[in-house]
Design an enzyme around this catalytic site. Sequence first.
Site, short mmCIF file in Angstrom:
data_model
loop_
_atom_site.label_atom_id
_atom_site.label_comp_id
_atom_site.label_asym_id
_atom_site.label_seq_id
_atom_site.Cartn_x
_atom_site.Cartn_y
_atom_site.Cartn_z
N LYS A 35 29.07 10.22 56.06
CA LYS A 35 29.71 11.31 55.36
C LYS A 35 29.23 12.83 55.99
O LYS A 35 27.90 12.77 56.49
CB LYS A 35 29.58 11.43 54.01
CG LYS A 35 28.25 11.62 53.14
CD LYS A 35 28.20 10.98 51.80
CE LYS A 35 26.85 11.26 51.32
NZ LYS A 35 26.79 11.89 50.07
N ARG A 130 27.03 11.61 36.49
CA ARG A 130 27.70 12.64 37.50
C ARG A 130 29.18 11.74 37.73
O ARG A 130 30.14 12.50 37.53
CB ARG A 130 27.03 12.48 38.75
CG ARG A 130 27.57 13.53 39.74
CD ARG A 130 26.84 13.51 40.73
NE ARG A 130 26.81 12.53 41.82
CZ ARG A 130 26.24 12.26 43.04
NH1 ARG A 130 25.66 13.23 43.64
NH2 ARG A 130 26.27 11.16 43.47
N TYR A 256 12.69 41.47 59.87
CA TYR A 256 13.31 41.80 58.68
C TYR A 256 12.66 42.07 57.60
O TYR A 256 11.87 41.09 57.16
CB TYR A 256 14.54 41.08 58.19
CG TYR A 256 15.62 41.58 59.18
CD1 TYR A 256 16.51 42.59 59.33
CD2 TYR A 256 16.44 40.37 59.95
CE1 TYR A 256 17.45 42.93 60.11
CE2 TYR A 256 17.31 40.56 60.75
CZ TYR A 256 18.13 41.84 61.08
OH TYR A 256 19.11 42.08 61.58
N MET A 304 19.59 36.06 61.76
CA MET A 304 20.73 35.09 62.01
C MET A 304 20.65 34.18 63.45
O MET A 304 20.96 33.11 63.21
CB MET A 304 22.28 35.96 62.13
CG MET A 304 23.31 35.03 61.85
SD MET A 304 24.82 35.89 62.10
CE MET A 304 24.99 36.74 60.50
C1 LIG Z 1 27.32 7.13 46.40
C2 LIG Z 1 26.31 7.28 47.45
N1 LIG Z 1 25.80 5.95 47.94
C3 LIG Z 1 24.74 6.32 49.18
C4 LIG Z 1 24.48 7.49 49.61
C5 LIG Z 1 23.37 7.68 50.55
O1 LIG Z 1 22.26 8.04 50.02
P1 LIG Z 1 20.91 8.37 51.01
O2 LIG Z 1 21.25 9.42 51.95
O3 LIG Z 1 19.85 8.95 50.13
O4 LIG Z 1 20.69 7.20 51.57
C6 LIG Z 1 25.09 8.68 48.88
C7 LIG Z 1 24.55 9.85 49.50
O5 LIG Z 1 24.55 10.95 48.83
C8 LIG Z 1 25.90 8.37 47.88
O6 LIG Z 1 26.70 9.60 47.25
#
Ligand SMILES: Cc1ncc(COP(=O)(O)O)c(C=O)c1O
Length: 364
Positions: A35, A130, A256, A304
């Site tokens: 992701k 969550r 800066y 930047m």
């Molecule tokens: C539901 C879920 N599983 C697995 C992961 C992977 O976590 P990590 O990057 O700590 O291995 C994430 C990452 O946020 C997640 O949201």
Amino acid sequence: MSRPLTATVDLEAILSNYRYAKQLHPTCKAFAVVKSNAYGHGAVRVAQYLEGEADAFAVATIEEALELREAGIEAPIMLLEGVFEASEWGLCHEHGFWAALENTVQLESFLELGQTVEKVFVKLDTGMHRLGVTKELASEYIQRLRDSGLVDEVLLMTHFSCADDLADLTTMKQLTFFEQARQSIDGGVEASVANSAAIMKWSVPEGGWIRPGIMLYGISPFAELSGVELGLKPAMTLTSKVISVRTVAAGEKVGYGATYTAEEDHQLATIAVGYGDGYPRAADNGTPLLIKGKAAELAGRVSMDMITARLVQDGSSTLTIGDDVVLWGNGVPVEKVAYWSETIGYELVTRMTTRPKMTYVEAD
Ligand SMILES: Cc1ncc(COP(=O)(O)O)c(C=O)c1O
């Protein structure tokens, strides 16, 4: 020559880290979590390299899943947060996506649409509060999904809130809660609980699916241990070059806000990287980097497009325009830069902008 800032991603390191995760839990299958553009490493390139080896991929949005399919990825792809709109179920059916399911809206829209999906992961809230449902609801959802005949396999998943803190017993409590809930499911159910921290340091239910994310990229989820110390191979090295050199005299201020004051005369290098590239503006004076292989540190506020830095041991007049700089990766753990910026390695790599050139290294 164009601006020299480059992120070099070692794809073989990512593959090796994926294999390492699986070696730690040989009875489990593993999602490669890609992701957020594979935590800034380039989701399509990473997935293409792991395709054939990864059991499945995991992403956060349908757009991320579609991007991988359009790039020719054929392995299953899991939506870690499930669908955000009912129409996404149709895309799951069409493209073979799997989905987490954690609320009634998702459940009812799936049942109403009536299209099949291969795997659904019902998410149990084991204490993070969550996402996820109670164990009673999880059991009800699993039954309804099974009864619908629309899902080949229903699994039970959860997510840990404190697995990166080895002194915190929350993870054990979450695991115990999870196992109790799992045992109460008629006919049993496969599990998916572990992120990188849990994969490397906590016990994980046999079988089922692990979900390594940050460890694939060679970065540690733990504050007190680097990726290298955990046996991981860092995947991204961010490099640039010195673009200007001057000598600052004792008492002179830099950058800066004039936040850095030279304590003695020394050379100062200006380097092509800044927060416009994803280098953290919060990085403090003293943040480590390498200039032509020598230990250096940030001296002055991050702009930047540029930073200013000095060698830790100044010597005399050794810096020149064009000197190579390592900002993180090879020789400079990204975790250390994160520490000096009061953040975590996850954030640094993930929030890289599109400006650094991305290059990829594969096995010979
Ligand atoms: C539901 C879920 N599983 C697995 C992961 C992977 O976590 P990590 O990057 O700590 O291995 C994430 C990452 O946020 C997640 O949201």
